[in-house]
Design a protein around this motif. Structure first.
Motif, PDB file in Angstrom:
ATOM      1  N   VAL A  39     -27.280 -61.794   3.258  1.00 46.83           N
ATOM      2  CA  VAL A  39     -26.696 -60.958   2.205  1.00 46.83           C
ATOM      3  C   VAL A  39     -26.724 -62.066   0.915  1.00 46.83           C
ATOM      4  N   ALA A  40     -26.428 -63.148   0.889  1.00 45.26           N
ATOM      5  CA  ALA A  40     -26.545 -64.022  -0.198  1.00 45.26           C
ATOM      6  C   ALA A  40     -27.847 -64.159  -0.836  1.00 45.26           C
ATOM      7  N   GLU A  41     -28.772 -64.037   0.175  1.00 43.74           N
ATOM      8  CA  GLU A  41     -30.186 -64.090  -0.361  1.00 43.74           C
ATOM      9  C   GLU A  41     -30.698 -62.913  -1.104  1.00 43.74           C
ATOM     10  N   ILE A  42     -30.228 -61.729  -0.476  1.00 44.84           N
ATOM     11  CA  ILE A  42     -30.443 -60.460  -1.316  1.00 44.84           C
ATOM     12  C   ILE A  42     -29.822 -60.355  -2.568  1.00 44.84           C
ATOM     13  N   ARG A  43     -28.419 -60.804  -2.655  1.00 52.60           N
ATOM     14  CA  ARG A  43     -27.938 -60.710  -3.757  1.00 52.60           C
ATOM     15  C   ARG A  43     -28.643 -61.456  -5.185  1.00 52.60           C
ATOM     16  N   ALA A  44     -28.958 -62.649  -4.440  1.00 47.86           N
ATOM     17  CA  ALA A  44     -29.713 -63.522  -5.336  1.00 47.86           C
ATOM     18  C   ALA A  44     -30.779 -62.618  -5.923  1.00 47.86           C
ATOM     19  N   GLN A  45     -31.674 -62.269  -5.250  1.00 44.30           N
ATOM     20  CA  GLN A  45     -32.747 -61.609  -5.312  1.00 44.30           C
ATOM     21  C   GLN A  45     -32.713 -60.477  -6.259  1.00 44.30           C
ATOM     22  N   GLU A  46     -31.604 -59.737  -6.152  1.00 40.93           N
ATOM     23  CA  GLU A  46     -30.950 -58.450  -6.918  1.00 40.93           C
ATOM     24  C   GLU A  46     -30.762 -59.210  -8.485  1.00 40.93           C
ATOM     25  N   ARG A  47     -30.006 -60.208  -8.378  1.00 39.11           N
ATOM     26  CA  ARG A  47     -29.533 -60.828  -9.425  1.00 39.11           C
ATOM     27  C   ARG A  47     -30.650 -61.269 -10.611  1.00 39.11           C
ATOM     28  N   ALA A  48     -31.846 -61.840  -9.895  1.00 36.80           N
ATOM     29  CA  ALA A  48     -32.806 -62.278 -10.536  1.00 36.80           C
ATOM     30  C   ALA A  48     -33.671 -61.110 -11.077  1.00 36.80           C
ATOM     31  N   ARG A  49     -33.721 -59.888 -10.501  1.00 35.56           N
ATOM     32  CA  ARG A  49     -34.313 -58.678 -10.778  1.00 35.56           C
ATOM     33  C   ARG A  49     -33.538 -58.253 -11.986  1.00 35.56           C
ATOM     34  N   ASN A  50     -32.310 -58.028 -11.936  1.00 35.65           N
ATOM     35  CA  ASN A  50     -31.450 -57.625 -13.080  1.00 35.65           C
ATOM     36  C   ASN A  50     -31.594 -58.318 -14.197  1.00 35.65           C
ATOM     37  N   GLU A  51     -31.679 -59.623 -14.054  1.00 40.45           N
ATOM     38  CA  GLU A  51     -31.924 -60.663 -15.231  1.00 40.45           C
ATOM     39  C   GLU A  51     -33.042 -60.348 -15.928  1.00 40.45           C
ATOM     40  N   VAL A  52     -34.245 -60.146 -15.142  1.00 42.45           N
ATOM     41  CA  VAL A  52     -35.652 -59.967 -15.707  1.00 42.45           C
ATOM     42  C   VAL A  52     -35.517 -58.598 -16.388  1.00 42.45           C
ATOM     43  N   LYS A  53     -35.012 -57.463 -15.983  1.00 45.43           N
ATOM     44  CA  LYS A  53     -34.845 -56.483 -16.615  1.00 45.43           C
ATOM     45  C   LYS A  53     -34.004 -56.357 -17.885  1.00 45.43           C
ATOM     46  N   LEU A  54     -33.045 -57.228 -17.827  1.00 42.85           N
ATOM     47  CA  LEU A  54     -32.139 -57.733 -18.906  1.00 42.85           C
ATOM     48  C   LEU A  54     -32.941 -58.224 -20.204  1.00 42.85           C
ATOM     49  N   LEU A  55     -33.762 -59.266 -19.673  1.00 38.38           N
ATOM     50  CA  LEU A  55     -34.687 -59.758 -20.986  1.00 38.38           C
ATOM     51  C   LEU A  55     -35.501 -58.883 -21.459  1.00 38.38           C
ATOM     52  N   GLU A  56     -36.094 -58.052 -20.556  1.00 38.44           N
ATOM     53  CA  GLU A  56     -37.046 -57.106 -21.019  1.00 38.44           C
ATOM     54  C   GLU A  56     -36.343 -56.085 -22.006  1.00 38.44           C
ATOM     55  N   VAL A  57     -35.237 -55.743 -21.740  1.00 37.15           N
ATOM     56  CA  VAL A  57     -34.682 -54.848 -22.832  1.00 37.15           C
ATOM     57  C   VAL A  57     -34.078 -55.389 -24.052  1.00 37.15           C
ATOM     58  N   LEU A  58     -33.688 -56.526 -23.758  1.00 37.50           N
ATOM     59  CA  LEU A  58     -33.547 -57.473 -24.785  1.00 37.50           C
ATOM     60  C   LEU A  58     -34.577 -57.858 -25.836  1.00 37.50           C
ATOM     61  N   GLU A  59     -35.840 -58.162 -25.383  1.00 39.54           N
ATOM     62  CA  GLU A  59     -36.918 -58.366 -26.023  1.00 39.54           C
ATOM     63  C   GLU A  59     -37.324 -57.256 -26.782  1.00 39.54           C
ATOM     64  N   ARG A  60     -37.363 -55.780 -26.009  1.00 40.50           N
ATOM     65  CA  ARG A  60     -37.658 -54.780 -26.428  1.00 40.50           C
ATOM     66  C   ARG A  60     -36.906 -54.283 -27.954  1.00 40.50           C
ATOM     67  N   ARG A  61     -35.544 -54.764 -27.702  1.00 42.12           N
ATOM     68  CA  ARG A  61     -34.652 -54.201 -28.676  1.00 42.12           C
ATOM     69  C   ARG A  61     -34.960 -55.222 -29.949  1.00 42.12           C
ATOM     70  N   GLN A  62     -35.232 -56.501 -29.705  1.00 38.85           N
ATOM     71  CA  GLN A  62     -35.357 -57.493 -30.935  1.00 38.85           C
ATOM     72  C   GLN A  62     -36.670 -57.007 -31.473  1.00 38.85           C
ATOM     73  N   LYS A  63     -37.706 -56.615 -30.918  1.00 41.83           N
ATOM     74  CA  LYS A  63     -39.077 -56.120 -31.371  1.00 41.83           C
ATOM     75  C   LYS A  63     -38.710 -54.756 -32.227  1.00 41.83           C
TER      76      LYS A  63
END
Length: 77
Positions: A39-63
């Motif tokens: 469960v901890a490993e799955i949560r960590a993977q999901e958290r990493a995916r969400n952070e990547v998505k958030l960074l993409e959205v922030l980069e798109r907004r900045q652009k």
């Protein structure tokens, strides 16, 4: 009216079964990290995916903000 007397076995069956159920649930609760190791490993993977998505959205907004600022500066000239 006289109530029927149950035998000792019948009177103790429900409390014993209930106690066994509670003991089993308590054991599962205290050892849940053994039951659900991944469960901890799955949560960590999901958290990493969400952070990547958030960074993409922030980069798109900045652009988009930069493009909008460029259009406004071109329109003012």
């Amino acid at each position: 009216m006289k109530q029927h007397k149950l035998s000792v076995k019948k009177r103790l069956t429900k409390p014993v079964l209930f106690g066994a159920l509670l003991a089993g649930l308590a054991t599962a609760f205290f050892n849940r990290h053994l039951f659900f190791e991944d469960v901890a490993e799955i949560r960590a993977q999901e958290r990493a995916r969400n952070e990547v998505k958030l960074l993409e959205v922030l980069e798109r907004r900045q652009k988009q903000m930069e493009e909008l600022a460029e259009k406004k500066s071109e329109g003012d000239r």
